[in-house]
Design a protein around this motif. Structure first.
Motif, PDB file in Angstrom:
ATOM      1  N   VAL A  92     120.960  -2.136  47.054  1.00  0.00           N
ATOM      2  CA  VAL A  92     120.993  -0.920  46.243  1.00  0.00           C
ATOM      3  C   VAL A  92     119.573  -0.446  45.958  1.00  0.00           C
ATOM      4  N   LEU A  93     119.305   0.802  46.300  1.00  0.00           N
ATOM      5  CA  LEU A  93     117.995   1.410  46.040  1.00  0.00           C
ATOM      6  C   LEU A  93     118.197   2.708  45.282  1.00  0.00           C
ATOM      7  N   SER A  94     117.800   2.734  44.020  1.00  0.00           N
ATOM      8  CA  SER A  94     117.875   3.937  43.197  1.00  0.00           C
ATOM      9  C   SER A  94     116.528   4.639  43.268  1.00  0.00           C
ATOM     10  N   MET A  95     116.457   5.677  44.080  1.00  0.00           N
ATOM     11  CA  MET A  95     115.198   6.413  44.222  1.00  0.00           C
ATOM     12  C   MET A  95     115.494   7.824  44.683  1.00  0.00           C
ATOM     13  N   GLY A  96     114.701   8.761  44.139  1.00  0.00           N
ATOM     14  CA  GLY A  96     114.887  10.168  44.451  1.00  0.00           C
ATOM     15  C   GLY A  96     115.434  10.921  43.260  1.00  0.00           C
ATOM     16  N   MET A  97     114.745  12.032  42.933  1.00  0.00           N
ATOM     17  CA  MET A  97     115.156  12.889  41.825  1.00  0.00           C
ATOM     18  C   MET A  97     115.237  14.321  42.329  1.00  0.00           C
ATOM     19  N   SER A  98     115.343  15.280  41.416  1.00  0.00           N
ATOM     20  CA  SER A  98     115.582  16.661  41.822  1.00  0.00           C
ATOM     21  C   SER A  98     114.559  17.180  42.825  1.00  0.00           C
ATOM     22  N   SER A  99     113.300  16.774  42.670  1.00  0.00           N
ATOM     23  CA  SER A  99     112.244  17.337  43.503  1.00  0.00           C
ATOM     24  C   SER A  99     112.076  16.639  44.847  1.00  0.00           C
ATOM     25  N   SER A 131     117.519   5.591  50.363  1.00  0.00           N
ATOM     26  CA  SER A 131     118.096   5.554  49.018  1.00  0.00           C
ATOM     27  C   SER A 131     119.617   5.442  49.064  1.00  0.00           C
ATOM     28  N   THR A 132     120.166   4.646  48.150  1.00  0.00           N
ATOM     29  CA  THR A 132     121.623   4.562  48.013  1.00  0.00           C
ATOM     30  C   THR A 132     122.115   5.216  46.726  1.00  0.00           C
ATOM     31  N   LEU A 133     121.183   5.520  45.809  1.00  0.00           N
ATOM     32  CA  LEU A 133     121.501   6.247  44.578  1.00  0.00           C
ATOM     33  C   LEU A 133     120.385   7.249  44.322  1.00  0.00           C
ATOM     34  N   VAL A 134     120.720   8.534  44.229  1.00  0.00           N
ATOM     35  CA  VAL A 134     119.727   9.532  43.836  1.00  0.00           C
ATOM     36  C   VAL A 134     120.078  10.042  42.447  1.00  0.00           C
ATOM     37  N   ARG A 135     119.056  10.246  41.631  1.00  0.00           N
ATOM     38  CA  ARG A 135     119.239  10.636  40.234  1.00  0.00           C
ATOM     39  C   ARG A 135     118.801  12.108  40.095  1.00  0.00           C
ATOM     40  N   GLY A 152     129.112  -0.831  27.823  1.00  0.00           N
ATOM     41  CA  GLY A 152     129.922   0.177  28.513  1.00  0.00           C
ATOM     42  C   GLY A 152     129.227   0.814  29.702  1.00  0.00           C
ATOM     43  N   ALA A 153     128.008   0.410  29.983  1.00  0.00           N
ATOM     44  CA  ALA A 153     127.273   0.985  31.107  1.00  0.00           C
ATOM     45  C   ALA A 153     127.689   0.312  32.412  1.00  0.00           C
ATOM     46  N   HIS A 154     127.935   1.115  33.419  1.00  0.00           N
ATOM     47  CA  HIS A 154     128.286   0.577  34.735  1.00  0.00           C
ATOM     48  C   HIS A 154     127.086  -0.106  35.377  1.00  0.00           C
ATOM     49  N   LEU A 155     125.890   0.493  35.204  1.00  0.00           N
ATOM     50  CA  LEU A 155     124.688  -0.047  35.827  1.00  0.00           C
ATOM     51  C   LEU A 155     123.468   0.350  35.008  1.00  0.00           C
ATOM     52  N   ILE A 156     122.593  -0.599  34.756  1.00  0.00           N
ATOM     53  CA  ILE A 156     121.333  -0.352  34.056  1.00  0.00           C
ATOM     54  C   ILE A 156     120.224  -0.339  35.101  1.00  0.00           C
ATOM     55  N   HIS A 157     119.528   0.798  35.221  1.00  0.00           N
ATOM     56  CA  HIS A 157     118.548   0.973  36.295  1.00  0.00           C
ATOM     57  C   HIS A 157     117.153   0.477  35.931  1.00  0.00           C
ATOM     58  N   GLU A 206     126.708   6.577  52.340  1.00  0.00           N
ATOM     59  CA  GLU A 206     125.892   5.442  51.907  1.00  0.00           C
ATOM     60  C   GLU A 206     125.066   5.765  50.664  1.00  0.00           C
ATOM     61  N   THR A 207     124.955   7.037  50.305  1.00  0.00           N
ATOM     62  CA  THR A 207     124.151   7.436  49.142  1.00  0.00           C
ATOM     63  C   THR A 207     125.017   8.164  48.130  1.00  0.00           C
ATOM     64  N   ALA A 208     125.018   7.690  46.897  1.00  0.00           N
ATOM     65  CA  ALA A 208     125.795   8.309  45.830  1.00  0.00           C
ATOM     66  C   ALA A 208     124.888   9.127  44.924  1.00  0.00           C
ATOM     67  N   LEU A 209     125.453  10.154  44.360  1.00  0.00           N
ATOM     68  CA  LEU A 209     124.734  11.022  43.425  1.00  0.00           C
ATOM     69  C   LEU A 209     124.990  10.576  41.995  1.00  0.00           C
TER      70      LEU A 209
END
Length: 211
Positions: free
Chosen positions: A183-190, A200-204, A85-90, A22-25
């Motif tokens: 779609v929830l884009s949240m979460g980074m390296s830390s 989250s469904t997308l982590v950056r 050309g962008a698949h998704l603009i966050h 359910e979550t993509a990188l």
């Protein structure tokens, strides 16, 4: 390394009973060379990449094929013409930006897929609409023909303790549920593991991939 990040993502999902699929990188490649991207990301068969700056993205997109590109940084209206050309603009954060996307989308017969950027922390240094303003922006974009909103994005305040980000992620999840956005884009390296636990469904993730 990417395999270890994927393992940590999977473990975080299992801790709260979620399906890891359910979550993509989104592998953030800001400041990385094409060679680094190929050796640290693409060689593992991972092709979802994120860039902060349009100019840097365009250079890399010219050299790398078969990539699903996500634009995750602040987008200036005068750069919209380069973004088909962008698949998704966050980072849709205003009606003015929505209007610029709509105008260029109409000109090129193109549909821009976006996420509304929400400033869940209230920090003046962060972009995005406040949570109370997100429903109005969503209603406005839904009146347009060449822009669609698929979800929400946020950046939690940086803190050495990843748990400190949990309230921000929970706020975005609750808002997404209220607006019926999946779609929830949240979460980074830390803090991506906490983000996954909160839905989250997308982590950056960038720096953790290239350590």
């Amino acid at each position: 390394m990417l395999p270890s990040i994927l393992e940590r993502m999977s473990a975080a999902a299992h801790r709260v009973g979620r399906d890891p699929t359910e979550t993509a990188l989104v592998a953030v490649t800001k400041g990385r060379t094409v060679g680094e991207i190929e050796s640290e990301v693409l060689r593992y068969g991972h092709h979802i990449l994120g860039e902060n700056r349009v100019q840097e993205w365009r250079k890399k997109a010219f050299e790398l094929e078969g990539v699903e590109w996500h634009l995750i940084g602040n987008l200036q209206r005068n750069k919209v013409k380069y973004c088909t050309g962008a698949h998704l603009i966050h980072s849709l954060n205003s009606k003015r930006l929505a209007d610029a996307l709509e105008a260029y989308g109409e000109k090129r017969d193109h549909l821009f897929r976006t996420l509304i950027e929400v400033n869940v922390s209230g920090e003046v240094s962060k972009q995005g609409v406040d949570p109370e303003g997100a429903p109005e922006l969503l209603r406005y974009v839904r009146s347009l023909d060449h822009v669609t909103v698929e979800g929400l994005m946020c950046m939690a305040p940086y803190h050495p303790d990843p748990e400190a980000a949990r309230p921000s992620f929970r706020t975005l999840r609750v808002l997404g549920e209220r607006l019926k956005l999946d779609v929830l884009s949240m979460g980074m390296s830390s803090d991506f593991e906490v983000a996954i636990e909160e839905g989250s469904t997308l982590v950056r993730v960038g720096s953790a991939l290239f350590e």
